[in-house]
Write a protein that holds these residues in place. Structure first.
Motif, PDB file in Angstrom:
ATOM      1  N   LEU A  89      -0.636  -3.627   6.812  1.00 50.49           N
ATOM      2  CA  LEU A  89      -1.793  -2.742   6.674  1.00 50.49           C
ATOM      3  C   LEU A  89      -1.761  -1.966   5.357  1.00 50.49           C
ATOM      4  CD1 LEU A  89      -1.258  -1.210  10.204  1.00 50.49           C
ATOM      5  CD2 LEU A  89      -3.050  -2.855   9.669  1.00 50.49           C
ATOM      6  N   ILE A  90      -2.930  -1.681   4.853  1.00 50.76           N
ATOM      7  CA  ILE A  90      -3.052  -0.841   3.661  1.00 50.76           C
ATOM      8  C   ILE A  90      -3.847   0.405   4.021  1.00 50.76           C
ATOM      9  CG2 ILE A  90      -4.134  -0.640   1.380  1.00 50.76           C
ATOM     10  CD1 ILE A  90      -1.874  -2.448   1.075  1.00 50.76           C
ATOM     11  N   TYR A  91      -3.311   1.566   3.642  1.00 49.02           N
ATOM     12  CA  TYR A  91      -4.035   2.826   3.830  1.00 49.02           C
ATOM     13  C   TYR A  91      -4.320   3.449   2.476  1.00 49.02           C
ATOM     14  CZ  TYR A  91      -3.299   2.464   8.791  1.00 49.02           C
ATOM     15  OH  TYR A  91      -3.331   2.016  10.087  1.00 49.02           O
ATOM     16  N   ARG A  92      -5.588   3.709   2.225  1.00 47.40           N
ATOM     17  CA  ARG A  92      -5.997   4.363   0.980  1.00 47.40           C
ATOM     18  C   ARG A  92      -6.304   5.822   1.255  1.00 47.40           C
ATOM     19  NH1 ARG A  92     -10.068  -0.335  -0.829  1.00 47.40           N
ATOM     20  NH2 ARG A  92      -8.607  -1.531  -2.071  1.00 47.40           N
ATOM     21  N   PRO A  93      -6.265   6.649   0.187  1.00 48.09           N
ATOM     22  CA  PRO A  93      -6.650   8.051   0.393  1.00 48.09           C
ATOM     23  C   PRO A  93      -8.103   8.115   0.869  1.00 48.09           C
ATOM     24  CG  PRO A  93      -5.671   7.715  -1.777  1.00 48.09           C
ATOM     25  CD  PRO A  93      -5.895   6.365  -1.199  1.00 48.09           C
ATOM     26  N   GLN A  94      -8.341   8.979   1.849  1.00 49.31           N
ATOM     27  CA  GLN A  94      -9.694   9.150   2.381  1.00 49.31           C
ATOM     28  C   GLN A  94     -10.668   9.513   1.257  1.00 49.31           C
ATOM     29  OE1 GLN A  94     -10.118  10.323   6.292  1.00 49.31           O
ATOM     30  NE2 GLN A  94     -11.943   9.140   5.818  1.00 49.31           N
ATOM     31  N   GLY A  95     -11.814   8.829   1.219  1.00 47.97           N
ATOM     32  CA  GLY A  95     -12.855   9.187   0.265  1.00 47.97           C
ATOM     33  C   GLY A  95     -12.791   8.440  -1.046  1.00 47.97           C
ATOM     34  N   VAL A  96     -11.700   7.714  -1.269  1.00 47.55           N
ATOM     35  CA  VAL A  96     -11.515   7.097  -2.578  1.00 47.55           C
ATOM     36  C   VAL A  96     -12.476   5.921  -2.811  1.00 47.55           C
ATOM     37  CG1 VAL A  96      -9.752   5.344  -2.057  1.00 47.55           C
ATOM     38  CG2 VAL A  96      -9.685   6.572  -4.221  1.00 47.55           C
ATOM     39  N   ASP A  97     -12.934   5.338  -1.710  1.00 44.22           N
ATOM     40  CA  ASP A  97     -13.852   4.208  -1.856  1.00 44.22           C
ATOM     41  C   ASP A  97     -15.314   4.638  -1.732  1.00 44.22           C
ATOM     42  OD1 ASP A  97     -11.938   2.288  -2.313  1.00 44.22           O
ATOM     43  OD2 ASP A  97     -11.641   1.851  -0.194  1.00 44.22           O
ATOM     44  N   ALA A  98     -15.532   5.935  -1.675  1.00 43.50           N
ATOM     45  CA  ALA A  98     -16.883   6.435  -1.410  1.00 43.50           C
ATOM     46  C   ALA A  98     -17.873   6.046  -2.500  1.00 43.50           C
ATOM     47  CB  ALA A  98     -16.863   7.945  -1.260  1.00 43.50           C
ATOM     48  N   ARG A  99     -17.374   5.910  -3.715  1.00 43.52           N
ATOM     49  CA  ARG A  99     -18.293   5.579  -4.804  1.00 43.52           C
ATOM     50  C   ARG A  99     -18.510   4.070  -4.950  1.00 43.52           C
ATOM     51  NH1 ARG A  99     -14.568   8.774  -8.606  1.00 43.52           N
ATOM     52  NH2 ARG A  99     -13.280   8.294  -6.808  1.00 43.52           N
ATOM     53  N   GLY A 100     -17.975   3.319  -4.008  1.00 42.27           N
ATOM     54  CA  GLY A 100     -18.229   1.886  -3.989  1.00 42.27           C
ATOM     55  C   GLY A 100     -17.548   1.116  -5.104  1.00 42.27           C
ATOM     56  N   GLU A 101     -16.408   1.619  -5.558  1.00 48.89           N
ATOM     57  CA  GLU A 101     -15.709   0.916  -6.636  1.00 48.89           C
ATOM     58  C   GLU A 101     -15.054  -0.359  -6.115  1.00 48.89           C
ATOM     59  OE1 GLU A 101     -13.174   3.495  -9.151  1.00 48.89           O
ATOM     60  OE2 GLU A 101     -14.164   5.091  -8.073  1.00 48.89           O
ATOM     61  N   GLU A 102     -14.937  -1.311  -6.972  1.00 49.66           N
ATOM     62  CA  GLU A 102     -14.272  -2.552  -6.612  1.00 49.66           C
ATOM     63  C   GLU A 102     -12.763  -2.337  -6.613  1.00 49.66           C
ATOM     64  OE1 GLU A 102     -15.434  -5.848  -6.047  1.00 49.66           O
ATOM     65  OE2 GLU A 102     -17.281  -4.757  -5.650  1.00 49.66           O
ATOM     66  N   SER A 103     -12.105  -2.924  -5.680  1.00 45.06           N
ATOM     67  CA  SER A 103     -10.657  -2.829  -5.652  1.00 45.06           C
ATOM     68  C   SER A 103     -10.058  -3.707  -6.756  1.00 45.06           C
ATOM     69  CB  SER A 103     -10.154  -3.300  -4.292  1.00 45.06           C
ATOM     70  OG  SER A 103      -8.785  -3.560  -4.371  1.00 45.06           O
ATOM     71  N   SER A 104      -8.995  -3.184  -7.367  1.00 41.58           N
ATOM     72  CA  SER A 104      -8.401  -3.934  -8.464  1.00 41.58           C
ATOM     73  C   SER A 104      -7.361  -4.947  -7.974  1.00 41.58           C
ATOM     74  CB  SER A 104      -7.760  -2.991  -9.467  1.00 41.58           C
ATOM     75  OG  SER A 104      -6.779  -2.213  -8.816  1.00 41.58           O
ATOM     76  N   ILE A 105      -6.927  -4.795  -6.734  1.00 41.44           N
ATOM     77  CA  ILE A 105      -5.995  -5.797  -6.216  1.00 41.44           C
ATOM     78  C   ILE A 105      -6.624  -6.489  -5.023  1.00 41.44           C
ATOM     79  CG2 ILE A 105      -3.872  -4.713  -7.030  1.00 41.44           C
ATOM     80  CD1 ILE A 105      -3.504  -3.608  -4.206  1.00 41.44           C
ATOM     81  N   SER A 106      -6.229  -7.706  -4.834  1.00 44.57           N
ATOM     82  CA  SER A 106      -6.800  -8.480  -3.735  1.00 44.57           C
ATOM     83  C   SER A 106      -6.112  -8.112  -2.431  1.00 44.57           C
ATOM     84  CB  SER A 106      -6.608  -9.971  -4.015  1.00 44.57           C
ATOM     85  OG  SER A 106      -6.905 -10.677  -2.845  1.00 44.57           O
ATOM     86  N   LEU A 107      -6.888  -7.692  -1.460  1.00 45.82           N
ATOM     87  CA  LEU A 107      -6.308  -7.269  -0.198  1.00 45.82           C
ATOM     88  C   LEU A 107      -6.826  -8.122   0.948  1.00 45.82           C
ATOM     89  CD1 LEU A 107      -6.726  -3.453  -0.802  1.00 45.82           C
ATOM     90  CD2 LEU A 107      -4.615  -4.749  -0.959  1.00 45.82           C
ATOM     91  N   ALA A 108      -7.150  -9.345   0.602  1.00 43.55           N
ATOM     92  CA  ALA A 108      -7.775 -10.222   1.594  1.00 43.55           C
ATOM     93  C   ALA A 108      -6.892 -10.446   2.816  1.00 43.55           C
ATOM     94  CB  ALA A 108      -8.119 -11.557   0.957  1.00 43.55           C
ATOM     95  N   GLU A 109      -5.581 -10.425   2.614  1.00 44.67           N
ATOM     96  CA  GLU A 109      -4.667 -10.737   3.701  1.00 44.67           C
ATOM     97  C   GLU A 109      -4.386  -9.539   4.601  1.00 44.67           C
ATOM     98  OE1 GLU A 109      -3.351 -13.896   4.196  1.00 44.67           O
ATOM     99  OE2 GLU A 109      -4.879 -14.329   2.689  1.00 44.67           O
TER     100      GLU A 109
END
Ligand SMILES: [Zn+2]
Ligand SMILES: [Zn+2]
Length: 183
Positions: A89-109
């Motif tokens: 599992l991957i946990y990101r800081p809350q709110g960090v994806d709010a601006r709809g930025e593309e992730s720089s690493i592939s987290l498909a798995e």
């Protein structure tokens, strides 16, 4: 066990824990029956999203096993289930994806969640993983006959006489006609 970002900045954290029943609250319908064994490691993943924009993710890899007791969805009897799963599992800081930025690493798995403040409570993660691992509707056996909707008897134990007056809409329509004919 609280997994702190500050600690992960120094080193990865390995864990191998036996959590006694009651430590993880899985709701009124699920009782933990044996110690909850959880093992794995937590590490920090730095996502570079630009020169001054580094996101600190927590990656949690491991597994767990325990036994829980639930209620059969049909007859309400207790059902014991062994649960054993692994997770990545991957946990990101809350709110960090709010601006709809593309992730720089592939987290498909992996699956992505979010943490608040300065870390993540392992027990919360485990609770979520158990709930995900259990079927939405648990039955004691595929042949379970459930409770009679009229008298409430457990039909696995005994039969009742309610079957003939089953409240099928087709039957009640016939019943209406019969009543009209009688009058
Ligand atoms: Zn049942
Ligand atoms: Zn009945």
């Amino acid at each position: 066990m609280f997994i702190k970002i500050k600690d992960l900045e120094l080193r990865k954290i390995e864990f191998d824990q036996n959590l006694e029943p009651g430590l993880i609250d899985m709701g009124a319908d699920i009782q933990q029956k044996t110690p909850f064994h959880a093992w794995g490691r937590a590490e920090l993943i730095r996502e570079n999203r630009g020169a001054r924009n580094v996101v600190e993710d927590i990656r949690l890899v491991g597994g767990f096993s325990t036994q829980v007791e639930l209620r059969c969805a049909r007859c309400l009897d207790a059902v014991k289930r062994d649960v054993r799963e692994s997770f990545d599992l991957i946990y990101r800081p809350q709110g960090v994806d709010a601006r709809g930025e593309e992730s720089s690493i592939s987290l498909a798995e992996t699956e992505i969640g979010y943490y608040q403040g300065d870390g993540l409570l392992l027990e919360d993660v485990l609770k979520e993983q158990v709930l995900l691992a259990l079927p939405v509707k648990q039955v004691c056996s595929a042949e379970c006959r459930g409770l009679c909707p009229q008298c409430g008897r457990n039909l696995n134990m005994e039969d009742c006489d309610c079957v003939a007056t089953m409240s099928d809409p087709r039957w009640s329509a016939l019943e209406d006609i019969r009543k009209k004919l009688e009058h």
